[in-house]
Write a protein that holds these residues in place. Structure first.
Motif, short mmCIF file in Angstrom:
data_model
loop_
_atom_site.label_atom_id
_atom_site.label_comp_id
_atom_site.label_asym_id
_atom_site.label_seq_id
_atom_site.Cartn_x
_atom_site.Cartn_y
_atom_site.Cartn_z
N GLY A 46 0.83 -1.20 0.00
CA GLY A 46 0.00 0.00 0.00
C GLY A 46 0.86 1.25 0.00
N HIS A 47 0.55 2.18 0.85
CA HIS A 47 1.26 3.46 0.86
C HIS A 47 2.45 3.41 1.82
N GLY A 48 3.39 4.31 1.59
CA GLY A 48 4.55 4.43 2.47
C GLY A 48 5.81 3.89 1.85
N ASN A 49 6.94 4.28 2.43
CA ASN A 49 8.25 3.86 1.92
C ASN A 49 8.50 2.37 2.09
N LYS A 50 7.95 1.78 3.16
CA LYS A 50 8.13 0.34 3.36
C LYS A 50 7.53 -0.46 2.22
N ALA A 51 6.39 0.00 1.71
CA ALA A 51 5.75 -0.70 0.59
C ALA A 51 6.63 -0.66 -0.65
N ILE A 52 7.29 0.46 -0.88
CA ILE A 52 8.19 0.59 -2.03
C ILE A 52 9.36 -0.37 -1.90
N ILE A 53 9.95 -0.42 -0.71
CA ILE A 53 11.10 -1.30 -0.48
C ILE A 53 10.69 -2.76 -0.61
N LYS A 54 9.53 -3.11 -0.06
CA LYS A 54 9.03 -4.49 -0.18
C LYS A 54 8.81 -4.87 -1.63
N ALA A 55 8.21 -3.96 -2.41
CA ALA A 55 7.94 -4.24 -3.82
C ALA A 55 9.23 -4.47 -4.59
N ALA A 56 10.27 -3.69 -4.27
CA ALA A 56 11.56 -3.83 -4.96
C ALA A 56 12.20 -5.19 -4.65
N PHE A 57 12.16 -5.59 -3.39
CA PHE A 57 12.77 -6.87 -3.00
C PHE A 57 11.94 -8.06 -3.45
#
Length: 367
Positions: A46-57
């Motif tokens: 969803g939203h937030g920087n953690k979601a971006i990092i999770k999606a990348a990994f």
């Protein structure tokens, strides 16, 4: 006449390269539609920087190319993933993978085999962060994230389930549920899986086929009419990387297939950093991907997506060239000859299946 034949030969070769990975992406998207609840995707992507990092990994190790990732990312977005997380997934997944890392080690040596996946993850996070600066006000009207047919325990999936759940006390929605029999679970699993595959083979491929065809035609034109000597004439440096970005954005190439091409560039005299720009920007962008991004997330996200990839690819390319000079590392000594990656017969079979699914009148004969 020779140019005409060359154009269609290149179109066939690109189609054969893309078809197996696109089928894999459609299959993954369909199974995701059937089995992964939207609540989980919304929670983790969803939203937030953690979601971006999770999606990348999550995307980095997946063996999907720039065409195969499109249906998966589309389903992620429609299932509740944010635009920044979806963008990060779209960058990390085609730029690297377990398959491309092994090929990179064989053809480019250990330095690039390690450097490439690291830059893919970092560029995905960076691109996601840039996309996050956009106001996510774009909403796709044609939403496909309704999972009531596939994921709710109350859905009447098969006649077997309806027969077993005729009594209120045996219903999964009853206050005192009973344990369903093995046959009911088996029928439910099969029905949900088939429903997901049917979704990817009909509705999803119909949504994507126009952009995929346009992307393949554009990539074929680039391969046919832009000679390799044009790239080699620029050599290295910021100018060469900008030219490589401009040519890579519309081009279709997967991470694994881009590796021997990049190896050829290096052997011909292009700097490893410029070849890295090709390996990063080529798989992460093509006309099909850009069209789907605009369709699913809007023009603002598309512009920032391209900006993030361009800045990160050039930055990591310049850093690589500087590091190789500083540490006196010769990449060309670590390279070997390339081999055919996908058997011709397998690519042709996958292309035939995709063509059959893309043509509605033919598809309706069986589906």
């Amino acid at each position: 006449m020779n140019t005409f034949i060359l154009f269609f030969d290149n179109l066939l070769q690109l189609s054969l390269e893309a078809s197996p990975w696109l089928l894999l992406g459609l299959l993954i998207a369909g199974l995701m539609k059937a089995w992964v609840p939207t609540k989980i995707l919304s929670q983790h992507l969803g939203h937030g920087n953690k979601a971006i990092i999770k999606a990348a990994f999550i995307g980095a190790p997946l063996p999907l190319c720039s065409c195969g990732v499109i249906p998966v990312a589309t389903e992620l977005r429609r299932s509740g993933a944010s635009a920044p997380a979806t963008a990060a997934f779209l960058v990390a997944t085609p730029e690297t993978g377990v398959d491309s890392v092994s090929v990179s080690y064989a053809l480019l040596g250990p330095v690039l085999a390690i450097y490439r996946p690291v830059t893919a993850i970092l560029s995905a996070i960076f691109t996601g962060m840039i996309v996050a600066t956009s106001k996510e006000s774009f909403t796709r009207v044609k939403s496909h994230n309704t999972h009531s047919e596939l994921t709710t325990c109350c859905a009447k999936i098969t006649t077997a389930v309806k027969a077993e759940a005729a009594e209120p006390s045996n219903s999964c929605c009853a206050s005192k549920p009973t344990k369903p029999s093995h046959s009911v679970l088996s029928h439910s699993v099969i029905a949900k899986t088939l429903a997901g595959i049917r979704y990817s083979a009909t509705q999803l491929i119909d949504d994507l086929v126009r952009w995929l065809l346009l992307g393949l035609l554009f990539a074929t034109a680039v391969r046919t009419f832009v000679p390799t000597s044009f790239l080699l004439s620029y050599g290295s440096g910021l100018g060469a990387m900008l030219v490589m970005i401009a040519l890579s954005i519309p081009m279709y190439i997967c991470a694994t297939a881009s590796t021997p091409i990049a190896a050829g560039f290096i052997m011909a005299g292009i700097s490893p950093g410029t070849a890295l720009v090709f390996m990063m920007a080529g798989p992460a962008t093509n006309i099909s991907t850009l069209g789907v991004i605009k369709n699913e997330m809007g023009s603002s996200v598309l512009i920032k997506y391209l900006l993030g990839i361009s800045i990160s690819a050039i930055s990591f390319g310049l850093l690589l060239d500087w590091g190789l000079v500083y540490f006196n590392i010769d990449i060309s000594q670590q390279m070997q000859h390339s081999h055919q990656l996908i058997p011709f017969w397998f690519g042709l079979t996958c292309l035939g299946v995709l063509t059959f699914l893309a043509i509605k009148p033919l598809r309706k004969l069986l589906i």
